[in-house]
Enzyme design. Structure first.
Site, PDB file in Angstrom:
ATOM      1  N   LYS A   1       0.689  -1.321   0.181  1.00 15.01           N
ATOM      2  CA  LYS A   1      -0.181   0.083  -0.081  1.00 15.01           C
ATOM      3  C   LYS A   1       0.690   0.997  -0.172  1.00 15.01           C
ATOM      4  O   LYS A   1       1.378   1.477   0.944  1.00 15.01           O
ATOM      5  CB  LYS A   1      -0.540  -0.036   1.511  1.00 15.01           C
ATOM      6  CG  LYS A   1      -1.946   1.103   1.111  1.00 15.01           C
ATOM      7  CD  LYS A   1      -2.293   1.996   2.348  1.00 15.01           C
ATOM      8  CE  LYS A   1      -1.024   2.984   2.888  1.00 15.01           C
ATOM      9  NZ  LYS A   1      -1.127   4.108   1.894  1.00 15.01           N
TER      10      LYS A   1
ATOM     11  N   GLU B   1      10.336   1.873   9.402  1.00 17.51           N
ATOM     12  CA  GLU B   1      11.855   2.806   8.994  1.00 17.51           C
ATOM     13  C   GLU B   1      11.113   4.562   9.240  1.00 17.51           C
ATOM     14  O   GLU B   1      10.561   4.526   8.833  1.00 17.51           O
ATOM     15  CB  GLU B   1      12.922   2.281   8.025  1.00 17.51           C
ATOM     16  CG  GLU B   1      12.649   1.847   7.540  1.00 17.51           C
ATOM     17  CD  GLU B   1      14.081   1.576   7.687  1.00 17.51           C
ATOM     18  OE1 GLU B   1      14.795   2.351   8.382  1.00 17.51           O
ATOM     19  OE2 GLU B   1      14.921   0.499   8.265  1.00 17.51           O
TER      20      GLU B   1
ATOM     21  N   CYS C   1      14.253  11.538   5.640  1.00 23.95           N
ATOM     22  CA  CYS C   1      13.883  11.141   7.352  1.00 23.95           C
ATOM     23  C   CYS C   1      15.683  11.107   7.179  1.00 23.95           C
ATOM     24  O   CYS C   1      15.926  11.203   8.948  1.00 23.95           O
ATOM     25  CB  CYS C   1      14.447   9.912   6.946  1.00 23.95           C
ATOM     26  SG  CYS C   1      14.384   8.588   5.942  1.00 23.95           S
TER      27      CYS C   1
ATOM     28  N   GLU D   1      10.831  16.422  14.262  1.00 23.91           N
ATOM     29  CA  GLU D   1      11.436  16.642  12.393  1.00 23.91           C
ATOM     30  C   GLU D   1      10.689  17.926  11.381  1.00 23.91           C
ATOM     31  O   GLU D   1       9.042  18.283  11.743  1.00 23.91           O
ATOM     32  CB  GLU D   1      10.617  15.716  12.625  1.00 23.91           C
ATOM     33  CG  GLU D   1      11.315  14.766  10.782  1.00 23.91           C
ATOM     34  CD  GLU D   1      10.706  13.366  10.617  1.00 23.91           C
ATOM     35  OE1 GLU D   1      10.077  12.841  11.272  1.00 23.91           O
ATOM     36  OE2 GLU D   1      11.823  12.724  10.016  1.00 23.91           O
TER      37      GLU D   1
HETATM   38  P1  NAP Z   1       2.561   8.553   6.961  1.00 21.66           P
HETATM   39  O1  NAP Z   1       2.159   9.523   7.303  1.00 21.66           O
HETATM   40  O2  NAP Z   1       3.545   7.575   8.580  1.00 21.66           O
HETATM   41  O3  NAP Z   1       2.361   8.024   6.292  1.00 21.66           O
HETATM   42  C1  NAP Z   1       3.467   7.331   5.891  1.00 21.66           C
HETATM   43  C2  NAP Z   1       2.678   6.044   5.245  1.00 21.66           C
HETATM   44  O4  NAP Z   1       1.430   5.148   6.462  1.00 21.66           O
HETATM   45  C3  NAP Z   1       1.694   6.122   4.191  1.00 21.66           C
HETATM   46  O5  NAP Z   1       1.248   5.060   3.538  1.00 21.66           O
HETATM   47  C4  NAP Z   1       0.269   6.870   4.763  1.00 21.66           C
HETATM   48  O6  NAP Z   1      -0.935   6.436   4.045  1.00 21.66           O
HETATM   49  C5  NAP Z   1       0.593   5.385   5.743  1.00 21.66           C
HETATM   50  N1  NAP Z   1      -0.208   6.018   6.623  1.00 21.66           N
HETATM   51  C6  NAP Z   1      -1.077   6.882   7.674  1.00 21.66           C
HETATM   52  N2  NAP Z   1      -1.878   6.764   8.035  1.00 21.66           N
HETATM   53  C7  NAP Z   1      -1.585   5.699   9.372  1.00 21.66           C
HETATM   54  C8  NAP Z   1      -2.466   5.153  10.148  1.00 21.66           C
HETATM   55  N3  NAP Z   1      -2.555   5.470  10.483  1.00 21.66           N
HETATM   56  N4  NAP Z   1      -2.406   3.362   9.611  1.00 21.66           N
HETATM   57  C9  NAP Z   1      -2.122   3.102   8.717  1.00 21.66           C
HETATM   58  N5  NAP Z   1      -1.095   3.550   7.804  1.00 21.66           N
HETATM   59  C10 NAP Z   1      -1.170   4.388   7.529  1.00 21.66           C
HETATM   60  O7  NAP Z   1       4.268   9.255   6.833  1.00 21.66           O
HETATM   61  P2  NAP Z   1       4.770  10.130   6.037  1.00 21.66           P
HETATM   62  O8  NAP Z   1       4.283  11.862   6.162  1.00 21.66           O
HETATM   63  O9  NAP Z   1       4.002  10.544   4.751  1.00 21.66           O
HETATM   64  O10 NAP Z   1       6.338  10.295   5.715  1.00 21.66           O
HETATM   65  C11 NAP Z   1       6.888  11.231   5.684  1.00 21.66           C
HETATM   66  C12 NAP Z   1       7.426  10.588   7.495  1.00 21.66           C
HETATM   67  O11 NAP Z   1       8.496   9.674   6.843  1.00 21.66           O
HETATM   68  C13 NAP Z   1       9.145  11.800   8.382  1.00 21.66           C
HETATM   69  O12 NAP Z   1       8.594  10.935   9.531  1.00 21.66           O
HETATM   70  C14 NAP Z   1      10.619  10.473   7.634  1.00 21.66           C
HETATM   71  O13 NAP Z   1      11.622  11.103   8.351  1.00 21.66           O
HETATM   72  C15 NAP Z   1       9.640   8.861   7.235  1.00 21.66           C
HETATM   73  N6  NAP Z   1      10.805   8.380   6.016  1.00 21.66           N
HETATM   74  C16 NAP Z   1      11.743   7.529   6.940  1.00 21.66           C
HETATM   75  C17 NAP Z   1      11.785   6.665   6.382  1.00 21.66           C
HETATM   76  C18 NAP Z   1      13.128   5.959   6.850  1.00 21.66           C
HETATM   77  O14 NAP Z   1      13.885   5.144   5.778  1.00 21.66           O
HETATM   78  N7  NAP Z   1      13.398   6.003   7.758  1.00 21.66           N
HETATM   79  C19 NAP Z   1      12.303   7.055   4.656  1.00 21.66           C
HETATM   80  C20 NAP Z   1      11.449   7.769   4.320  1.00 21.66           C
HETATM   81  C21 NAP Z   1      10.656   8.601   5.202  1.00 21.66           C
HETATM   82  P3  NAP Z   1      -1.221   8.086   3.231  1.00 21.66           P
HETATM   83  O15 NAP Z   1      -0.163   8.473   2.469  1.00 21.66           O
HETATM   84  O16 NAP Z   1      -3.009   7.029   3.180  1.00 21.66           O
HETATM   85  O17 NAP Z   1      -1.706   9.292   4.539  1.00 21.66           O
END
Ligand code: NAP
Length: 476
Positions: free
Chosen positions: A169, A245, A279, A380
């Site tokens: 997903k 991650e 990230c 962040e």
């Molecule tokens: P996010 O809101 O956590 O979303 C990530 C994924 O989770 C998306 O597919 C999102 O779907 C889904 N999601 C959202 N709410 C959810 C829930 N309640 N239950 C299950 N899945 C859910 O994060 P983001 O804002 O898209 O991405 C940025 C974050 O990712 C930052 O904190 C960044 O540091 C982190 N990141 C970490 C790495 C690493 O390797 N450590 C790499 C890249 C990014 P939707 O799109 O439909 O909301």
């Protein structure tokens, strides 16, 4: 359309959702809006395919991955252009990301052949031990928008190499990149049900199905720490294997013996990577007082030269932010910091004149006089704001760097080998760059400690995340 059991099918809801270009606001296309029922169908397809896929030889699985790598490299330019229009990063950076995404296919095509166990001597003369590795089963992946292709292959390649089948997903902001990535897997000829895609705007419903469906044995998630914790809690009910991650809050430390100009160049490159939406981007830049003026002047000058705009245009080096939520966070971090005494040396505002008014652009920003009381010191930012903090001695800066709940990436600039080694040992982060702003590769383990995650991606460690180890004892 969703990709389930080797076919492109509509969502059970019959609904679609749009994907937009964050630089222009234009609608790029629509994709199927899958629901829990579709996730269930995808898991059932993955389950049906698991028996035969998991018993293919590693040489057969490797051949499929090589083919996917070849096709992805052939399509590099098209995929990069799509990525720039859907996610916003400058075209050159999108090309780099497609290359990075393909690296995982290549590396795990090779590593698949090295899923070795061991033989272990026993204390008993009449006993022998061996270990073996087998695929954990069906894996479910949830991915973010900021690296919309490489975050798929970083999970799919090791899962497939291990012999798992998978359901993905992707983020709702970048579903078209996911669809095009799946076309690569489709053309590479992976058997029906081995790879499945459920695009959706209902993340919670899909995640709930992944977490509660007993056929899913592994959840791999990249995204925010907040959602990562929800996934960990949900996975606990069936003790599913998890890889998380999550977010970061990287310190970037410039010691007194470093070249301030060289360090400022590094800071400007890694801080503004993907317009700060990575990230591993630094969120606190610590510079020694003796070289602070020189460093800040150079950093400010470099940041002033960044060229915001549509990533398809020549010369653009800073794309848009992903959405209005991100813009609000930038405004909040800057106004909070200014209110508590920070100085803005460049930027600090939303770009509103045409053509920026159609998209979500924030001026690349440098803040100085940043203190631990400010939001930006703790949260962040995930955007183009570089906060600078001056320090006086090594002990103090190590404590400041570690004073965060996150533990993903960190950076230090020094020409003193002893200092580099000592500080690297004491930084509580999973990734450390010493005079190096890109300490990542498909060949090395990527991941965080503390609240930045669980598990590793890339490298042999990334493959082990999809394998169960068994011990077999033989009494002779
Ligand atoms: P996010 O809101 O956590 O979303 C990530 C994924 O989770 C998306 O597919 C999102 O779907 C889904 N999601 C959202 N709410 C959810 C829930 N309640 N239950 C299950 N899945 C859910 O994060 P983001 O804002 O898209 O991405 C940025 C974050 O990712 C930052 O904190 C960044 O540091 C982190 N990141 C970490 C790495 C690493 O390797 N450590 C790499 C890249 C990014 P939707 O799109 O439909 O909301």
């Amino acid at each position: 359309m969703l990709f389930i059991n080797g076919s492109w099918v509509p969502a059970s809801t019959g609904q679609m959702f749009e994907s937009r270009n964050p630089a222009t606001g234009e609608v790029l296309g629509s994709v199927a809006d899958g629901d829990a029922e579709d996730a269930r169908a995808a898991i059932a397809a993955a389950r049906a395919a698991f028996g035969s896929w998991s018993t293919t030889t590693v040489y057969q699985r490797s051949a499929f991955l090589y083919e996917a790598w070849r096709i992805m490299m052939d399509r590099r330019e098209d995929l990069a252009r799509l990525m720039t229009t859907e996610q916003g990063k400058p075209l050159r950076m999108s090309r780099n990301e497609v290359g990075y995404a393909a690296d995982f296919l290549l590396w795990f095509a090779e590593e698949a052949k090295r899923i070795y166990g061991a033989t272990i001597p026993s204390a008993r003369a009449d006993q022998r031990f061996m270990t073996m590795y087998q695929p954990v089963g069906i894996a479910a992946a949830i991915t973010p928008w900021n690296y919309p292709i490489s975050m798929l292959t970083r999970k799919m390649a090791p899962a497939l190499a291990a012999g798992c089948t998978i359901v993905v997903k992707p983020a709702k902001q970048t579903p078209l990149c996911a669809v095009e990535t799946f076309k690569v897997f489709e053309e590479a000829g992976f058997p029906a049900g081995v790879v499945n895609l459920v695009t959706s705007s209902r993340a919670r419903a899909i995640a709930h199905e992944f977490l509660t469906n007993r056929d899913v044995r592994k959840i791999t998630f990249t995204g925010s720490t907040e959602v990562g914790k929800e996934i960990a809690e949900g996975a606990a009910a069936q003790l599913k294997r998890i890889s998380l991650e999550l977010g970061g809050h990287a310190p970037f430390i410039v010691f007194e013996d470093a070249d301030p100009v060289h360090a400022a160049r590094g800071a400007s490159l890694v801080k503004f990577l993907n317009t700060g939406q990575a990230c591993i981007c630094p969120n606190r830049i610590f510079v020694h007082r003796s070289i602070a003026d020189r460093f800040i002047a150079e950093l400010t000058a470099r940041v002033e030269k960044l060229q915001p705009g549509n990533g398809l245009d020549d010369g653009v080096t800073a794309g848009p932010l992903i959405d209005e939520g991100a813009m609000e966070k930038m405004a909040a971090h800057v106004s909070d910091a200014k209110g508590k005494g920070a100085t803005v040396t460049t930027g600090g505002y939303r770009l509103t004149d045409p053509p920026f008014d159609a998209g979500t652009f924030y001026a690349p920003t440098v803040l100085t006089d940043v203190t631990p009381e400010m939001l930006i010191y703790r949260e962040e930012t995930f955007g183009p704001i570089a906060p600078v903090i001056v320090f006086d001695d090594d002990e103090a800066v190590i404590d400041m760097a570690n004073d965060t709940t996150y533990g993903l990436a960190s950076y230090l600039y020094t020409n003193n080998l002893k200092r580099a080694m000592t500080v690297a040992e004491r930084l509580d982060f999973g990734i450390i760059g010493v005079n190096d702003i890109n300490p990542t590769s498909a060949a090395v383990p990527f991941g965080g400690i503390k609240e930045s995650g669980v598990g590793r991606e890339g490298a042999r460690e990334g493959l082990l995340e999809y394998l169960d180890q068994k011990v077999v004892g033989f009494a002779l």
